[in-house]
Enzyme design. Structure first.
Site, PDB file in Angstrom:
ATOM      1  N   ARG A  83     -36.896  -7.022  14.671  1.00  0.00           N
ATOM      2  CA  ARG A  83     -35.955  -7.955  14.349  1.00  0.00           C
ATOM      3  C   ARG A  83     -35.777  -9.024  15.432  1.00  0.00           C
ATOM      4  O   ARG A  83     -35.775  -8.630  16.700  1.00  0.00           O
ATOM      5  CB  ARG A  83     -34.573  -7.123  13.870  1.00  0.00           C
ATOM      6  CG  ARG A  83     -34.025  -6.434  15.040  1.00  0.00           C
ATOM      7  CD  ARG A  83     -32.600  -6.005  14.653  1.00  0.00           C
ATOM      8  NE  ARG A  83     -32.223  -5.112  15.829  1.00  0.00           N
ATOM      9  CZ  ARG A  83     -31.747  -5.385  17.197  1.00  0.00           C
ATOM     10  NH1 ARG A  83     -31.899  -6.853  17.509  1.00  0.00           N
ATOM     11  NH2 ARG A  83     -31.370  -4.589  18.031  1.00  0.00           N
ATOM     12  N   GLY A  84     -35.097  -9.841  15.271  1.00  0.00           N
ATOM     13  CA  GLY A  84     -34.663 -10.882  16.382  1.00  0.00           C
ATOM     14  C   GLY A  84     -33.439 -10.237  17.039  1.00  0.00           C
ATOM     15  O   GLY A  84     -32.950  -9.044  16.464  1.00  0.00           O
ATOM     16  N   THR A  88     -28.851  -3.285  20.526  1.00  0.00           N
ATOM     17  CA  THR A  88     -27.663  -2.909  19.887  1.00  0.00           C
ATOM     18  C   THR A  88     -27.614  -1.226  19.701  1.00  0.00           C
ATOM     19  O   THR A  88     -28.718  -0.718  20.046  1.00  0.00           O
ATOM     20  CB  THR A  88     -27.306  -3.540  18.734  1.00  0.00           C
ATOM     21  OG1 THR A  88     -25.766  -3.401  18.376  1.00  0.00           O
ATOM     22  CG2 THR A  88     -28.263  -3.153  17.364  1.00  0.00           C
ATOM     23  N   TYR A  89     -26.535  -0.866  19.145  1.00  0.00           N
ATOM     24  CA  TYR A  89     -26.364   0.528  19.095  1.00  0.00           C
ATOM     25  C   TYR A  89     -25.989   0.871  17.499  1.00  0.00           C
ATOM     26  O   TYR A  89     -25.380   0.127  16.976  1.00  0.00           O
ATOM     27  CB  TYR A  89     -25.220   1.212  19.871  1.00  0.00           C
ATOM     28  CG  TYR A  89     -24.927   2.513  19.470  1.00  0.00           C
ATOM     29  CD1 TYR A  89     -26.004   3.667  19.831  1.00  0.00           C
ATOM     30  CD2 TYR A  89     -23.720   3.076  18.628  1.00  0.00           C
ATOM     31  CE1 TYR A  89     -25.658   4.895  19.376  1.00  0.00           C
ATOM     32  CE2 TYR A  89     -23.512   4.154  18.246  1.00  0.00           C
ATOM     33  CZ  TYR A  89     -24.434   5.270  18.618  1.00  0.00           C
ATOM     34  OH  TYR A  89     -24.200   6.547  18.267  1.00  0.00           O
ATOM     35  N   HIS A  90     -26.874   1.859  17.006  1.00  0.00           N
ATOM     36  CA  HIS A  90     -26.525   2.213  15.484  1.00  0.00           C
ATOM     37  C   HIS A  90     -26.018   3.907  15.755  1.00  0.00           C
ATOM     38  O   HIS A  90     -26.695   4.396  16.424  1.00  0.00           O
ATOM     39  CB  HIS A  90     -27.759   2.166  14.754  1.00  0.00           C
ATOM     40  CG  HIS A  90     -28.182   0.898  14.703  1.00  0.00           C
ATOM     41  ND1 HIS A  90     -27.681  -0.328  14.196  1.00  0.00           N
ATOM     42  CD2 HIS A  90     -29.560   0.205  14.835  1.00  0.00           C
ATOM     43  CE1 HIS A  90     -28.013  -1.485  14.138  1.00  0.00           C
ATOM     44  NE2 HIS A  90     -29.433  -1.124  14.601  1.00  0.00           N
ATOM     45  N   LEU A 151     -25.913  -8.820  13.484  1.00  0.00           N
ATOM     46  CA  LEU A 151     -27.030  -9.381  12.469  1.00  0.00           C
ATOM     47  C   LEU A 151     -28.226  -9.353  12.999  1.00  0.00           C
ATOM     48  O   LEU A 151     -28.489  -9.622  14.376  1.00  0.00           O
ATOM     49  CB  LEU A 151     -26.710 -10.902  12.082  1.00  0.00           C
ATOM     50  CG  LEU A 151     -25.345 -11.158  11.847  1.00  0.00           C
ATOM     51  CD1 LEU A 151     -25.414 -12.481  11.144  1.00  0.00           C
ATOM     52  CD2 LEU A 151     -24.582 -10.329  10.636  1.00  0.00           C
ATOM     53  N   GLY A 152     -29.511  -8.989  12.378  1.00  0.00           N
ATOM     54  CA  GLY A 152     -30.725  -9.150  12.621  1.00  0.00           C
ATOM     55  C   GLY A 152     -31.730  -9.314  11.575  1.00  0.00           C
ATOM     56  O   GLY A 152     -31.511  -8.664  10.644  1.00  0.00           O
ATOM     57  N   CYS A 181     -26.125  -6.757  22.230  1.00  0.00           N
ATOM     58  CA  CYS A 181     -26.748  -8.057  21.929  1.00  0.00           C
ATOM     59  C   CYS A 181     -26.915  -9.013  23.149  1.00  0.00           C
ATOM     60  O   CYS A 181     -27.213 -10.322  22.938  1.00  0.00           O
ATOM     61  CB  CYS A 181     -25.793  -8.794  20.918  1.00  0.00           C
ATOM     62  SG  CYS A 181     -25.300  -7.735  19.358  1.00  0.00           S
TER      63      CYS A 181
END
Length: 225
Positions: A83-84, A88-90, A151-152, A181
């Site tokens: 992805r762009g 980040t963290y999930h 967003l990505g 980000c």
């Protein structure tokens, strides 16, 4: 996995089916491979899909990701993805909404799609009388300067995958180990901290509804107004 099919029309006036799937907790690599397979195999007739899910703890680095934005190592895996964006963290309690859309079908460019993604989150927050905003400098959605949604996207064969990560009710501590980000000192927040008591299942459904409204130019009136 729960599935719901919705028929909607973009500004062309044609009716298209959007399948919304609730997929529960799914490993990142499993979901990523499934998105790539779906996009590779889809045809002009393939209905679009929205996947609602959560990931076990994982850091993901976008194609522009720089190693220095991971400030210190931990036992949380780091996955370089397509992805762009940056890192980040999930984790559990974060709503992931993956968008598998034919952009030609919806007559959307990438910037238009990003604005609609941001608009879905902004309108969701408005349902709870919370003012949120996007940012031209750092795509995403913010409340009082703190990021609530990242967003990505990846565009391939005229279609997109990846999507929105919305912080609902999660452990935010892992964000301390990164420059979210790619922005040092960027604060993050979540729905629970903002006083939203609805659970993540309710929020996920509302997020999908608001995004579909953005796609189809419909107006959703917040409950109680």
């Amino acid at each position: 996995m729960q599935t719901k099919k919705l028929n909607h029309a973009p500004k062309t006036g044609y009716m298209f089916t959007v399948t919304v799937k609730n997929m529960g907790i799914t490993e990142y690599l499993t979901a990523w491979q499934a998105m790539k397979d779906f996009t590779q195999q889809r045809t002009r007739e393939t209905p679009d899909e929205i996947w609602l899910l959560e990931h076990p703890p994982v850091y993901t680095q976008g194609i522009a990701g720089k190693p220095e934005h991971l400030l210190f190592p931990s036992n949380i895996p780091v996955i370089k993805t397509d992805r762009g964006g940056q890192i980040t963290y999930h984790g559990p309690g974060q709503i992931i909404m993956y968008l598998l859309l034919d952009l030609h079908r919806w007559q959307l460019g990438i910037r238009q799609l990003v604005r609609k993604m941001e608009g879905a989150v902004i309108n969701l927050m408005d349902e709870y009388d919370i003012v949120a905003n996007g940012s031209q400098d750092a795509p995403g959605v913010y409340v009082n300067g703190a990021k609530i949604a990242s967003l990505g996207l990846k565009i391939r064969r005229g279609a997109c995958y990846h999507g929105i990560a919305f912080n609902a009710d999660m452990d935010l501590a892992p964000f301390v180990a990164i420059n979210p980000c790619g922005y040092p000192g960027l604060r993050v927040t979540q729905a629970k901290e903002l006083g939203i008591s609805d659970n993540k299942e309710v929020l996920a459904g509302k997020l999908a509804q608001n995004f579909i409204a953005q796609l189809t130019h419909r107006i959703i009136t917040p409950h109680g107004r």
